[in-house]
Structures are given as structure tokens and as C-alpha cells.
Design an enzyme around this catalytic site. Structure first.
Site, PDB file in Angstrom:
ATOM      1  N   LYS A   1       0.815  -1.215   0.000  1.00 36.08           N
ATOM      2  CA  LYS A   1       0.000   0.000   0.000  1.00 36.08           C
ATOM      3  C   LYS A   1       0.849   1.267   0.000  1.00 36.08           C
ATOM      4  CE  LYS A   1      -0.758  -0.377   5.024  1.00 36.08           C
ATOM      5  NZ  LYS A   1      -1.783  -0.584   6.070  1.00 36.08           N
ATOM      6  N   ARG A   2       2.162   1.113   0.088  1.00 36.69           N
ATOM      7  CA  ARG A   2       3.052   2.274   0.094  1.00 36.69           C
ATOM      8  C   ARG A   2       3.632   2.580  -1.286  1.00 36.69           C
ATOM      9  NH1 ARG A   2       3.864  -0.794   4.597  1.00 36.69           N
ATOM     10  NH2 ARG A   2       3.500   0.241   6.599  1.00 36.69           N
TER      11      ARG A   2
END
Length: 517
Positions: free
Chosen positions: A253-254
Site C-alpha cells: 500500500k506504500r
């Protein structure tokens, strides 16, 4: 009884990969008539965010993944937060120390680093020398006199092999000599995840540890802890990770900026931005990230579509069946059919699952789904309900253009007042400001004023007669009329749109377009 668990850390929103792991645990338990537990692994106080717990619990509820024991549910093994079970872990550490399976270590970070660098220079695996181990009370007193504070390390075997039968990967072997003396208790007395998870799995009666393959390397130290404490080992199953689109790298998710370079991923993210913009958000929140579950609820996915797609990330029944009801998922799921290779996240395929799920809904169900978006945008009042059914007519006309519930916000031209309609400047220039367009539009406006009934069939016949008389292509007139009444170059079928707007609004918009052009 089969008992499985999922143990998220409250460090942020639910990641798709984590939910897939939770789903497999849930399905396995449900299929065997067992129980699924939710436990919060919050031993890392520096990374945990208390506010992150609520969206995690909400995300599971939205997806329909319920838990038999855990936060908000309770159960006979409470508390279900590792941060509240410190005394239990401390007691286990004392047992390990008493049995010689762990020791107090007083090495300073720079001393450990020096040993690692020496091993690197000598091109040999690093194995801690245990030079600063506090084996006796006298040794401990002497080391503490130097101002040293101890951690507790496992005293791992230095020879032999651990062999396990993994329910996904088959037989896996680990050489004990490659295992480090892992820290299980910090100098401040708090305990680390690897100790806590073993104790909790035992105390909660977990029979099957089904988790991501990144935990496979953790298994030897956890098996060592369990055996030294006299626990019966659970069955282990390590699932393949969810990979990035078109890659074997793990989905993160980064890495949103990176993923936006992928066409299908960018399309999914852009959909989220458009919906957020139409709801009046000045910035895109963290949750508008297609790697976290909350994104899909926000834009109007059906939870069953997302769950169905996640099921097939690493598992399959055969080479043709894709759509499963929840009951069918439970009936067919098995760990034997889980693949070993990473499963690539495919945004386009996920949208296909969603589109099929939307097609199965009735108009009434679709209306209920889009209503909250219309209310949040301020376009309809909650009290309007299904008044005169025109929104259902809009949904029927839109057809597969409504892939997610938030797509309804793309049709603002049917909800905004005529004076608030915004015209796309490029469309105006291309269609209405070309030579002869204004004259044709004015002439056709006169014919539309006399059309009765003002429905799709009649307006289409009128337009066809008009273009035949003018000896022009029908497409040219359709584009001009569409821009005049909707402000856009694309949208619903023109004649359906005219009927939905009604004659007074269509005429008023044509008049305004003639002024602007």
C-alpha cells in the site's frame, strides 16, 4: 474443533493481501464447522495506531467476514489484544529461562554489529558468540555493574534440522545452525511478537496457523518456543503473497505512485479520485488507495465481488469456474488447491467481477446502492425515495456504465439545475462552434418544441427526419445536441437522456447553449 485466526496489527487500513489471508482462514474454519478468531497483534507500541483498529473491524464486517471470538465479540480467552497479555508472556519467558531454552544477553548494539561485520569479512554465516550471556547470577551482576541492561534471547540449537509438513508447500526443512538467537523480551520487559504469537495460538486453541509465506522463515523459532514450553504444534499453511500487477513483487500500500504507471491500476485509482472530487473532497485521503479495502467500500463496490475475486488470488476450483456464492466458497474451499506461486493482482479482472455482480442486481437494489452517493453529493434528498422512478430509469439507461455505485456521480447533468450545468470547453469548441452547428441546433430546437410524447422513440424519429431533410449525417447532429443538453461529449444514449431530462429542461438547455456558443 478446527480453530483458525487472523491477527492484524493496528498500523493502518486493511491491505488486500491481509484480507485474502483472513478470508482463507475464515473459509477453512467455516467449511470444517470450526471457529475463526480475530486477535490484535499490538506488541509494537511505536507502530500501532489505536484509531486504526476501528476501520479494520469495520472492513471485515463490510466484507462479511465475521469472527467467533475477538474484539467487540469477546469470548472465553479474552483479552484478545496482545498489549493486554503482558503478564502471560512474562511468565513464559521465565519458563524458558528456567529450562535453559533462553538466556539473558547483555551485548550492546555496537558489539553485536562488530560480530556481524567479522562474520562478513570471514565470509561465514553470522552466529552470535553469546559472549555477553548472563549464565549465572554472578555474571549478570558483573555485567549490570557496567550499566548494561539485558534482553532475553532464545538459546537456539546449533545443529540438526527441523522438518515440517506445510499444508500448502509440502515438506519444508530448516537447518538449526542458520537460526539466530532471537530476542523474545526487550530490556524494558516487554515481549516481542514471535513469543506472543506462539503463546496466544496455544492459549486460544488454534489448530491451524494459515498465514502469508513471509512468516515461513519465522516458523523455526516459533516451533522451538512451542516445543520448549511443552505445547502441541498447530498445523501450518503458508500462503503465496499477492503480487503487484504484472509483477512478482509483493503488493504494497506504500507504492501507489509506482502502480499508477500501470494502466489498469491507474484507471481504478482515477475512478476513486473522480468520486472523491464529486463529493467535494479537496484532497484524496489515504483510503483512496486501491491496495486497501476501504477504497472499495468508498467507491461503491459490492463486498461479494471483492471477496469473490480475492478467493481466486492463489486458489482455484478448476480452470473455468469464477463466480461463487458465499455458500459455494465454503463448500469448495480447500488448502490442497492453493497455489504455491504468487498471485498477481489484476485491477481489470477485479472490475469484471464487480461488473458481473452489478448486472445481477435488480433496479431497486441498484437504486438503494447509489442513493447514499446522491445524498452525500446533495443531489437528492433522503426523503425522495423512488419518487416517480426516474432514477431507476436513469440506472436502466446507464446500463453497464454504472460499474460501481459511485459511478452515478458521473451523471451530474441529470441532477444539477440547468443554470448550474458546466459545459466542457473542448466539446463546445469541437461541436457547437463549428460552422453551421448553431443554425442547425436552433432549427432542431423548434421541432423538438412540438414533439409529443417526449420519449426516446419519438425524439429519435424526429431527429432522423430532421437530418434527412437537412442532408447531413445523423452523427453530426447527435454530437451537437448531446453537448447542448448535457455539456459533455459522451454519456448515456442521447434519446434516453432527452427523455429523462424532459422537454422543458431540454429546451432550456438548448437555449443556454445557443447563448454560450
Amino acid at each position: 474443533m478446527v480453530r483458525t485466526r487472523f491477527a492484524p496489527s493496528p498500523t493502518g487500513y486493511l491491505h488486500l493481501g491481509g484480507v485474502r489471508t483472513a478470508l482463507f482462514n475464515w473459509l477453512f474454519a467455516r467449511q470444517h464447522g470450526g471457529q475463526f478468531l480475530l486477535r490484535i497483534d499490538d506488541t509494537d507500541a511505536q507502530r500501532n495506531v489505536q484509531e486504526a483498529l476501528a476501520p479494520i473491524l469495520h472492513g471485515f464486517r463490510w466484507l462479511g467476514i465475521d469472527w467467533d471470538e475477538g474484539p467487540d465479540v469477546g469470548g472465553p480467552h479474552a483479552p484478545y489484544f496482545q498489549s493486554q497479555r503482558g503478564p502471560r508472556y512474562a511468565a513464559a519467558v521465565r519458563t524458558l529461562l528456567d529450562r535453559g531454552a533462553a538466556y539473558y544477553d547483555y551485548a550492546r548494539p555496537e558489539e553485536m554489529q562488530a560480530e556481524r561485520e567479522a562474520a562478513e569479512r570471514e565470509k561465514r554465516p553470522f552466529v552470535y558468540s553469546r559472549s555477553w550471556a548472563g549464565d549465572t547470577p554472578e555474571t549478570r551482576a558483573a555485567l549490570e555493574a557496567e550499566g548494561r541492561q539485558p534482553v532475553v534471547r532464545l538459546k537456539m540449537p546449533r545443529a540438526g534440522t527441523l522438518t515440517l509438513n506445510d499444508m500448502v508447500r509440502g515438506e519444508v526443512c530448516f537447518e538449526w545452525a542458520r537460526e539466530q538467537d532471537h530476542v523474545v523480551q526487550r530490556a524494558d520487559g516487554s515481549c516481542l511478537y514471535h513469543l506472543a504469537t506462539v503463546i496466544d495460538d496455544h492459549d486460544f486453541g488454534i489448530t491451524h496457523v494459515i498465514r502469508a509465506e513471509e512468516h515461513l522463515s519465522n516458523t523455526p523459532r516459533q516451533v522451538f518456543i512451542a516445543e520448549q514450553l511443552g505445547y502441541q504444534l498447530p498445523a501450518y499453511a503458508h500462503l503465496p503473497y499477492v503480487a503487484e500487477p504484472g509483477s512478482r513483487n509483493k503488493l504494497s500500500k506504500r507504492k501507489l505512485d509506482k502502480y499508477l504507471q500501470h494502466r489498469d491500476f491507474a484507471r481504478l485509482a482515477q475512478l476513486g479520485r473522480e468520486i472523491a472530487d464529486r463529493l467535494g473532497r479537496q484532497t484524496i485521503p489515504e483510503t483512496f488507495n486501491p491496495v486497501v479495502v476501504d477504497f472499495y467500500e468508498q467507491i461503491g463496490f459490492l463486498p461479494e465481488a471483492l471477496v469473490n475475486y480475492l478467493l481466486l488470488l492463489g486458489w482455484s476450483l478448476d480452470d473455468k469456474t469464477e463466480d461463487f456464492s458465499r455458500a459455494e466458497m465454503i463448500r469448495h474451499f480447500s488448502l490442497e488447491r492453493v497455489n504455491k506461486a504468487p498471485a498477481s493482482f489484476d485491477p481489470q479482472k477485479l472490475l469484471a467481477f464487480q461488473a458481473r455482480a452489478m448486472q445481477r442486481l435488480t433496479l431497486a437494489e441498484k437504486r438503494a446502492l447509489v442513493q447514499p452517493y446522491l445524498e452525500r453529493a446533495g443531489w437528492v434528498d433522503a426523503r425522495q425515495g423512488s419518487r416517480d422512478g426516474w432514477i431507476e430509469q436513469l440506472l436502466q439507461a446507464a446500463g453497464d456504465r454504472i460499474t460501481v455505485a459511485g459511478d452515478i456521480l458521473r451523471f451530474e447533468e441529470f441532477f444539477l439545475g440547468d443554470n448550474r450545468l458546466v459545459y466542457d470547453e473542448q466539446a463546445l469548441e469541437k461541436r457547437l462552434r463549428k460552422p453551421g452547428a448553431v443554425e442547425l441546433l436552433r432549427a432542431f430546437r423548434g421541432q423538438l418544441a412540438d414533439v409529443e410524447p417526449f420519449d426516446a422513440e419519438t425524439t429519435e424519429k424526429t431527429l432522423r427526419s430532421f437530418v434527412q431533410a437537412q442532408d447531413i449525417k445523423i452523427g453530426d447532429m447527435i454530437h451537437v445536441l448531446r453537448v447542448a443538453v448535457t455539456g459533455k461529449a459522451e454519456g448515456l444514449g442521447l434519446f434516453d437522456g432527452l427523455a429523462l431530462l424532459g422537454k422543458p429542461r431540454v429546451l432550456a438547455r438548448i437555449d443556454r447553449a445557443l447563448e454560450i456558443a
